[in-house]
Design a protein around this motif. Structure first.
Motif, PDB file in Angstrom:
ATOM      1  N   VAL A   1       0.840  -1.200   0.000  1.00  0.00           N
ATOM      2  CA  VAL A   1       0.000   0.000   0.000  1.00  0.00           C
ATOM      3  C   VAL A   1       0.875   1.250   0.000  1.00  0.00           C
ATOM      4  O   VAL A   1       1.804   1.380   0.812  1.00  0.00           O
ATOM      5  N   GLU A   2       0.562   2.167  -0.923  1.00  0.00           N
ATOM      6  CA  GLU A   2       1.291   3.430  -1.006  1.00  0.00           C
ATOM      7  C   GLU A   2       0.414   4.577  -0.506  1.00  0.00           C
ATOM      8  O   GLU A   2      -0.806   4.553  -0.650  1.00  0.00           O
ATOM      9  N   GLU A   3       1.051   5.578   0.061  1.00  0.00           N
ATOM     10  CA  GLU A   3       0.327   6.698   0.635  1.00  0.00           C
ATOM     11  C   GLU A   3      -0.364   7.523  -0.441  1.00  0.00           C
ATOM     12  O   GLU A   3       0.226   7.865  -1.474  1.00  0.00           O
ATOM     13  N   LEU A   4      -1.655   7.817  -0.203  1.00  0.00           N
ATOM     14  CA  LEU A   4      -2.469   8.671  -1.077  1.00  0.00           C
ATOM     15  C   LEU A   4      -2.547   8.169  -2.514  1.00  0.00           C
ATOM     16  O   LEU A   4      -2.626   8.956  -3.457  1.00  0.00           O
ATOM     17  N   VAL A   5      -2.536   6.850  -2.682  1.00  0.00           N
ATOM     18  CA  VAL A   5      -2.762   6.242  -3.999  1.00  0.00           C
ATOM     19  C   VAL A   5      -4.138   5.594  -3.994  1.00  0.00           C
ATOM     20  O   VAL A   5      -4.423   4.750  -3.140  1.00  0.00           O
ATOM     21  N   ALA A   6      -4.976   6.007  -4.920  1.00  0.00           N
ATOM     22  CA  ALA A   6      -6.322   5.444  -5.021  1.00  0.00           C
ATOM     23  C   ALA A   6      -6.325   4.250  -5.965  1.00  0.00           C
ATOM     24  O   ALA A   6      -5.685   4.276  -7.016  1.00  0.00           O
ATOM     25  N   GLY A   7      -7.034   3.230  -5.586  1.00  0.00           N
ATOM     26  CA  GLY A   7      -7.316   2.113  -6.478  1.00  0.00           C
ATOM     27  C   GLY A   7      -8.732   2.255  -7.011  1.00  0.00           C
ATOM     28  O   GLY A   7      -9.641   2.657  -6.272  1.00  0.00           O
TER      29      GLY A   7
END
Length: 218
Positions: free
Chosen positions: A10-16
């Motif tokens: 999981v990366e910070e402030l990345v939307a899926g």
């Protein structure tokens, strides 16, 4: 045993972003966008199709509780028929990202193309089985649409919507032939369009009513 994706990815402030419902003959196409919180792990995230219904339901609540931001959006049957299913899906994805309460620095889109967004984006083929945020989005979208189709099954009995969720199964196609299309069926999809064209050609025959609109059950 159902294994989940590595939450360390999981990366910070990345939307899926993912969708459910491109293939069905009826109902909306539903999308979701999710920004996961790296500090709040969710165990067992995976492509929604690889999870049991019970597991999807449990993860739905956990995602809604722990995600930094999430949004479920849709494109209606009328939009699908007017725009085509691809463009309607892109529109629904755009709505999901725009509906997030937190602006992502990047949106990762399941598939091979991206909608027009105000944030950077990138497609990820089979992303729901690789990227935790996309997997989370796939779960929110699928559970949301499945619940709606179960409710619509009560409004339009006889089509089996709660079971096949609108997909063109043999039982659904047979119900269409016997009962005719409902207002929630996609007129632009071949099996529905062909039935309507046949009905128009046979309009002079008595008692040949193919459009049904039962009132929702109380």
């Amino acid at each position: 045993m159902q294994f989940g994706l590595d939450f360390n990815l999981v990366e910070e402030l990345v939307a899926g972003v993912d969708e459910v419902g491109r293939g069905p003959l009826c109902g909306p196409v539903v999308t979701a966008a999710v920004i996961l919180d790296p500090a709040r792990p969710i165990i067992g995230l995976n492509d929604s199709k690889k999870l049991s219904e019970a597991r999807r339901e449990a993860l739905f609540d956990e995602i809604c509780e722990k995600a930094l931001a999430w949004c479920v959006a849709r494109a209606e049957v009328e939009e699908i028929d007017r725009l085509n299913i691809l463009h309607a899906t892109m529109l629904a994805m755009q709505r999901a990202v725009e509906g997030l309460s937190v602006t992502p620095r990047l949106a990762l889109i399941d598939g091979n193309r991206c909608p027009r967004l105000n944030v950077p984006s990138a497609p990820v083929i089979q992303g729901d089985g690789q990227v935790p945020a996309i997997a989370a989005a796939s779960i929110l979208a699928k559970v949301s649409r499945d619940r709606e189709m179960q409710a619509l099954d009560l409004c339009y009995p006889g089509y089996g919507l709660a079971g096949h969720k609108g997909y063109p199964t043999p039982s659904h196609l047979e119900a269409l032939r016997q009962l005719g299309p409902t207002p929630i069926h996609r007129r632009s999809f071949a099996p529905v369009r062909e039935l309507l064209e046949r009905a128009a050609a046979e309009a002079s025959l008595p008692g040949n009513v193919l459009l049904v609109d039962p009132s929702p059950l109380a």
